[in-house]
Design an enzyme around this catalytic site. Structure first.
Site, PDB file in Angstrom:
ATOM      1  N   ARG A  82      -5.006  -4.377  30.886  1.00 55.19           N
ATOM      2  CA  ARG A  82      -5.286  -3.197  30.693  1.00 55.19           C
ATOM      3  C   ARG A  82      -6.892  -2.532  30.922  1.00 55.19           C
ATOM      4  O   ARG A  82      -7.480  -2.825  30.754  1.00 55.19           O
ATOM      5  CB  ARG A  82      -4.812  -2.620  29.570  1.00 55.19           C
ATOM      6  CG  ARG A  82      -5.229  -0.932  29.481  1.00 55.19           C
ATOM      7  CD  ARG A  82      -4.083   0.258  28.523  1.00 55.19           C
ATOM      8  NE  ARG A  82      -2.726   0.101  29.085  1.00 55.19           N
ATOM      9  CZ  ARG A  82      -2.125   0.338  28.883  1.00 55.19           C
ATOM     10  NH1 ARG A  82      -1.999   1.360  27.349  1.00 55.19           N
ATOM     11  NH2 ARG A  82      -0.749   0.598  29.273  1.00 55.19           N
ATOM     12  N   LYS A 110     -21.138  -7.376  25.923  1.00 54.67           N
ATOM     13  CA  LYS A 110     -22.684  -7.774  26.173  1.00 54.67           C
ATOM     14  C   LYS A 110     -22.883  -7.948  27.496  1.00 54.67           C
ATOM     15  O   LYS A 110     -24.210  -7.881  27.554  1.00 54.67           O
ATOM     16  CB  LYS A 110     -23.120  -9.212  25.804  1.00 54.67           C
ATOM     17  CG  LYS A 110     -22.557 -10.070  23.961  1.00 54.67           C
ATOM     18  CD  LYS A 110     -21.753 -11.313  23.888  1.00 54.67           C
ATOM     19  CE  LYS A 110     -21.930 -11.811  22.706  1.00 54.67           C
ATOM     20  NZ  LYS A 110     -21.529 -13.004  22.328  1.00 54.67           N
ATOM     21  N   ARG A 122       2.742  -0.099  22.645  1.00 59.32           N
ATOM     22  CA  ARG A 122       4.313  -0.620  23.550  1.00 59.32           C
ATOM     23  C   ARG A 122       3.561  -1.535  24.183  1.00 59.32           C
ATOM     24  O   ARG A 122       4.040  -2.570  24.281  1.00 59.32           O
ATOM     25  CB  ARG A 122       4.743   0.822  23.616  1.00 59.32           C
ATOM     26  CG  ARG A 122       5.076   1.190  23.164  1.00 59.32           C
ATOM     27  CD  ARG A 122       5.201   3.114  22.871  1.00 59.32           C
ATOM     28  NE  ARG A 122       4.184   3.426  23.177  1.00 59.32           N
ATOM     29  CZ  ARG A 122       3.483   3.813  22.260  1.00 59.32           C
ATOM     30  NH1 ARG A 122       4.773   3.544  21.209  1.00 59.32           N
ATOM     31  NH2 ARG A 122       2.817   4.675  22.235  1.00 59.32           N
ATOM     32  N   THR A 123       2.472  -1.629  25.469  1.00 61.59           N
ATOM     33  CA  THR A 123       2.351  -2.654  25.867  1.00 61.59           C
ATOM     34  C   THR A 123       1.979  -3.368  25.517  1.00 61.59           C
ATOM     35  O   THR A 123       2.860  -4.973  26.152  1.00 61.59           O
ATOM     36  CB  THR A 123       1.583  -1.255  27.061  1.00 61.59           C
ATOM     37  OG1 THR A 123       2.019  -0.543  27.682  1.00 61.59           O
ATOM     38  CG2 THR A 123       1.403  -2.698  28.216  1.00 61.59           C
ATOM     39  N   HIS A 135       0.818   1.567  36.695  1.00 62.72           N
ATOM     40  CA  HIS A 135       1.076   1.034  36.265  1.00 62.72           C
ATOM     41  C   HIS A 135       2.717   0.481  36.192  1.00 62.72           C
ATOM     42  O   HIS A 135       3.630   1.026  35.595  1.00 62.72           O
ATOM     43  CB  HIS A 135       1.057   2.296  34.401  1.00 62.72           C
ATOM     44  CG  HIS A 135       1.644   1.266  32.420  1.00 62.72           C
ATOM     45  ND1 HIS A 135       1.789  -0.140  32.748  1.00 62.72           N
ATOM     46  CD2 HIS A 135       1.745   2.177  31.744  1.00 62.72           C
ATOM     47  CE1 HIS A 135       1.933   0.101  31.662  1.00 62.72           C
ATOM     48  NE2 HIS A 135       1.805   1.191  30.899  1.00 62.72           N
TER      49      HIS A 135
END
Length: 306
Positions: free
Chosen positions: A102, A81, A52-53, A130
């Site tokens: 995120r 890496k 969703r986000t 959030h």
């Protein structure tokens, strides 16, 4: 001076109201916003899985006429890496106008913001914050109730690791008459710092209980959350706690007729699918609100003239 959104407290009540109003206008007049971010690029840097986000950020930018670059799996980027967050965002800054990040580590979006001159949006950092989900929640509540003050909010489930709960409590504590009912097993209580720094310090009325049924008659908002397997170090603890609360129609018999049921999703089994058709179930309308409030946020942080 550029503005980032790392914590919901980065925004004043006035700024939040401004964005709620813009989001409402976008809902009513989407055609007026179709080219507002033409030739702008959003970079979505998602070091953790998201549906969703991430997709709502991308949909938001596309509906504003902009473009999207980025990654949805850190293993497909130079992070695999060993590249640092700082180096990654310094690189991305050359390609994009705004970043949504995120990350599983608390504070990573803050580090990113300190290293670039373009706006950074925290799209979730570990169990910490959030803020765009909170803006989504506020828009949903505002549209469902018509106001944000004098509401009793029940937060149920994983209140310890639930970053959406922490951010929602922080935001709603600003509004007069807010009361909280914190419903969880002992092991998943709201962290002490949230109780002390947000609730106690601001004189917010709240109670803690293990019983969803006893809390139900008093609630204006029920904010359900899943028990998050990814936050547990011990699988046995997760299995023991994951089905503590399951919202079923019989549990709603004592609820207010105008209760609003929210959930940040994804749902596992903590809300029965039989509730989806109940008019009090707001969680899919909540998803739609997420796109519109992120459109308003992007416009604000990019300084787009409306």
């Amino acid at each position: 001076m550029k503005k980032d959104l790392i914590d919901i407290r980065d925004l004043t009540e006035g700024e939040i109201r401004e964005m709620l109003n813009v989001a409402g206008d976008i809902i009513d007049h989407p055609e007026d916003y179709q080219e507002k971010c033409a030739h702008k690029k959003l970079a979505t840097l998602f070091y953790e899985p998201s549906t969703r986000t991430r997709l709502s950020f991308e949909a938001a930018m596309y509906e504003l006429g902009g473009n999207v670059i980025g990654f949805s799996d850190a293993n497909s980027s130079s992070v695999a890496k060993g590249e640092s967050v700082a180096d990654t965002v310094k690189t991305i800054e050359n390609f994009a106008d705004i970043i949504a990040m995120r990350h599983p580590k608390e504070g990573a979006p803050f580090v990113a913001a300190q290293n670039v001159d373009i706006p950074v949006i925290n799209a979730g950092d570990g169990g910490h914050n959030h803020p765009t989900q909170t803006l989504t929640d506020l828009l949903t509540i505002d549209r469902e109730k018509g106001h944000l003050d004098n509401l009793t909010i029940g937060c149920c489930g994983d209140l310890k690791f639930g970053r959406t709960v922490h951010s929602l409590i922080t935001a709603m504590a600003r509004y007069p008459g807010s009361k909280f009912v914190l419903i969880s097993p002992e092991e998943l209580r709201v962290p002490e710092n949230v109780r002390t720094d947000i609730l106690d310090r601001n004189g917010i009325e709240y109670v803690e209980t293990k019983s969803l049924e006893s809390a139900m008659p008093n609630l204006d908002i029920l904010y359900m959350t899943r028990v998050q397997r990814e936050r547990f170090f011990n699988e046995a603890d997760y299995v023991r706690l994951k089905d503590t609360y399951i919202l079923t129609p019989d549990k709603l018999t004592r609820a207010k007729y105008d209760l609003s049921i929210l959930h940040p999703l994804p749902r596992v089994n903590e809300i029965s699918v039989t509730i989806d058709k109940d008019p009090r179930a707001c969680y899919f309308r909540q998803v739609r609100c997420g796109k519109y409030i992120r459109m308003a946020l992007i416009l604000k942080l990019l300084g787009v003239e409306l």
